[in-house]
Motif scaffolding. Structure first.
Motif, PDB file in Angstrom:
ATOM      1  N   GLY A  99       0.823  -1.207   0.000  1.00  0.00           N
ATOM      2  CA  GLY A  99       0.000   0.000   0.000  1.00  0.00           C
ATOM      3  C   GLY A  99       0.855   1.253   0.000  1.00  0.00           C
ATOM      4  O   GLY A  99       0.596   2.205  -0.754  1.00  0.00           O
ATOM      5  N   LEU A 130      -5.104   2.680   6.951  1.00  0.00           N
ATOM      6  CA  LEU A 130      -4.330   1.645   6.274  1.00  0.00           C
ATOM      7  C   LEU A 130      -2.910   1.527   6.823  1.00  0.00           C
ATOM      8  O   LEU A 130      -2.058   0.883   6.203  1.00  0.00           O
ATOM      9  CB  LEU A 130      -4.274   1.933   4.760  1.00  0.00           C
ATOM     10  CG  LEU A 130      -5.593   1.792   3.991  1.00  0.00           C
ATOM     11  CD1 LEU A 130      -5.457   2.366   2.590  1.00  0.00           C
ATOM     12  CD2 LEU A 130      -6.022   0.330   3.927  1.00  0.00           C
ATOM     13  N   ALA A 133      -1.626  -2.016   7.428  1.00  0.00           N
ATOM     14  CA  ALA A 133      -1.466  -2.800   6.197  1.00  0.00           C
ATOM     15  C   ALA A 133      -0.496  -2.158   5.218  1.00  0.00           C
ATOM     16  O   ALA A 133      -0.284  -2.696   4.123  1.00  0.00           O
ATOM     17  CB  ALA A 133      -2.829  -2.980   5.519  1.00  0.00           C
ATOM     18  N   VAL A 138      -0.622  -5.491  -1.774  1.00  0.00           N
ATOM     19  CA  VAL A 138      -2.038  -5.191  -1.978  1.00  0.00           C
ATOM     20  C   VAL A 138      -2.822  -6.452  -2.319  1.00  0.00           C
ATOM     21  O   VAL A 138      -4.032  -6.516  -2.076  1.00  0.00           O
ATOM     22  CB  VAL A 138      -2.188  -4.120  -3.081  1.00  0.00           C
ATOM     23  CG1 VAL A 138      -3.650  -3.911  -3.454  1.00  0.00           C
ATOM     24  CG2 VAL A 138      -1.584  -2.805  -2.627  1.00  0.00           C
ATOM     25  N   TYR A 141      -5.008  -7.557   0.436  1.00  0.00           N
ATOM     26  CA  TYR A 141      -6.025  -6.633   0.950  1.00  0.00           C
ATOM     27  C   TYR A 141      -7.432  -7.161   0.661  1.00  0.00           C
ATOM     28  O   TYR A 141      -7.671  -7.818  -0.350  1.00  0.00           O
ATOM     29  CB  TYR A 141      -5.889  -5.258   0.292  1.00  0.00           C
ATOM     30  CG  TYR A 141      -4.758  -4.404   0.799  1.00  0.00           C
ATOM     31  CD1 TYR A 141      -3.659  -4.945   1.448  1.00  0.00           C
ATOM     32  CD2 TYR A 141      -4.767  -3.025   0.598  1.00  0.00           C
ATOM     33  CE1 TYR A 141      -2.616  -4.165   1.901  1.00  0.00           C
ATOM     34  CE2 TYR A 141      -3.733  -2.219   1.049  1.00  0.00           C
ATOM     35  CZ  TYR A 141      -2.654  -2.791   1.685  1.00  0.00           C
ATOM     36  OH  TYR A 141      -1.627  -2.016   2.128  1.00  0.00           O
ATOM     37  N   MET A 145     -10.472  -2.557   1.641  1.00  0.00           N
ATOM     38  CA  MET A 145      -9.145  -1.949   1.784  1.00  0.00           C
ATOM     39  C   MET A 145      -8.608  -1.487   0.433  1.00  0.00           C
ATOM     40  O   MET A 145      -8.005  -0.424   0.317  1.00  0.00           O
ATOM     41  CB  MET A 145      -8.189  -2.946   2.429  1.00  0.00           C
ATOM     42  CG  MET A 145      -8.516  -3.268   3.878  1.00  0.00           C
ATOM     43  SD  MET A 145      -7.586  -4.693   4.495  1.00  0.00           S
ATOM     44  CE  MET A 145      -5.904  -4.040   4.452  1.00  0.00           C
ATOM     45  N   ARG A 146      -8.837  -2.299  -0.592  1.00  0.00           N
ATOM     46  CA  ARG A 146      -8.373  -1.936  -1.940  1.00  0.00           C
ATOM     47  C   ARG A 146      -9.068  -0.668  -2.417  1.00  0.00           C
ATOM     48  O   ARG A 146      -8.441   0.200  -3.039  1.00  0.00           O
ATOM     49  CB  ARG A 146      -8.648  -3.082  -2.915  1.00  0.00           C
ATOM     50  CG  ARG A 146      -7.798  -4.314  -2.683  1.00  0.00           C
ATOM     51  CD  ARG A 146      -8.305  -5.484  -3.510  1.00  0.00           C
ATOM     52  NE  ARG A 146      -8.173  -5.191  -4.931  1.00  0.00           N
ATOM     53  CZ  ARG A 146      -7.082  -5.457  -5.644  1.00  0.00           C
ATOM     54  NH1 ARG A 146      -6.029  -6.007  -5.074  1.00  0.00           N
ATOM     55  NH2 ARG A 146      -7.035  -5.169  -6.925  1.00  0.00           N
TER      56      ARG A 146
END
Length: 319
Positions: A99, A130, A133, A138, A141, A145-146
């Motif tokens: 991320g 985020l 993470a 990614v 995720y 979250m994406r």
């Protein structure tokens, strides 16, 4: 003393687009004020994504004039691109990067100095929850979250106008509501949001103004309440504690539907303050005591079906 008029964030007149004989947009006019959320509703194929692609300079229009963030779309597309952000239906993130790396890459594409780019990435990771993470690929995720990362990447360049093309498609209800709050926070900070969506609840929940697009034409525009009042079926439900009072109200109000078992009346109404005040005044003038009053208006599903003539409602959903 004159008040300086604030120019709209988006102003469109006579927008047209065709592919061969297929007309996608047929003379669309719309205005979006700064610092507001404007929703464009329509079934698949109505022209929503084409509108976003034109206004974000991804494709050209066949005719019409448009200004975005104060810049002429045809005459100065580079200035438009510098002022906007676009988040499409599918996340434009790199699954192989973390991320944090995705955000730093976007900062490089915006030619931000290295230190400033890292600071901006850290701010956005914090803003979009985020941080934990940030160092993970990614590919690990969740969908929510994406989408948050995708929107965070859109904000790296600090755009004043953001186009969100069906941003919550495929998200679970919790992730969708999380995204709604992010959108509200952006607008509170002065950003203008142009939202396309198939979720009528989403438009109802977020939008300052809503336009309905059907087969390339705008068939209605207004606030959610204004659109709902255009559709018949609205009413005020009155419930009484005494059958005798119910009978008095029937004679006083004229055309009503009655439910004797519930001691209730259904009075046709467009849901406006004017009509509600008129009804209350009539009850007060005759000293009719109402135990309970509730206003019922058509929802956006009813509006959409009435305006587009889509009897199956197959492409527009609520959650």
């Amino acid at each position: 003393m004159t008040t300086k008029q604030v120019q709209p964030a988006i102003a469109v007149t006579g927008l047209r687009k065709s592919y061969g004989d297929h007309v996608v947009l047929d003379g669309v006019d719309l205005t979006v004020q700064q610092g507001t959320i404007f929703s464009l509703l329509g079934a698949n194929g109505a022209g929503k994504t084409t509108t976003v692609k034109i206004l974000s300079t991804l494709i050209g229009a066949d005719a019409g004039d448009a200004r975005v963030a104060g810049h002429d779309l045809a005459g100065n597309p580079d200035a438009v691109r510098a002022a906007i952000g676009v988040t499409g239906q599918f996340s434009a993130v790199d699954n192989l990067l973390t991320g944090s790396e995705n955000l730093r890459l976007m900062a490089d594409l915006h030619h931000l100095p290295r230190g400033e780019g890292r600071r901006r990435a850290a701010e956005l990771l914090e803003q979009f929850d985020l941080v934990e993470a940030a160092g993970k690929p990614v590919s690990t995720y969740s969908g929510g979250m994406r989408r948050r990362l995708d929107l965070a990447m859109t904000l790296v360049g600090s755009p004043s106008v953001i186009f969100l093309d069906e941003p919550t498609t495929g998200l679970d209800p919790r992730s969708r509501r999380s995204m709604w709050q992010i959108v509200r926070d952006l607008v509170a900070g002065g950003v203008t949001i142009f939202l396309t969506t198939q979720y009528l609840e989403e438009a109802d929940e977020l939008s300052d103004r809503i336009a309905v697009l059907d087969q390339g034409r705008l068939v209605a525009e207004g606030t959610s309440d204004e659109l709902k009042r255009r559709i018949p079926g609205g009413h005020v439900r009155l419930r009484f504690a005494d059958p005798r009072v119910l009978e008095t109200a029937v004679h006083a109000l004229g055309e009503v539907s009655r439910d004797n078992d519930a001691l209730a009346l259904r009075v046709p109404s467009d849901g406006s303050m004017r009509s509600l005040k008129t009804l209350i005044d009539r009850l007060d003038d005759r000293a009719i005591e109402v135990d309970e009053l509730s206003v019922h208006t058509p929802d956006l599903d009813d509006v959409f079906l009435a305006l587009t003539g889509n009897p199956t409602h197959e492409k527009v959903t609520t959650r």
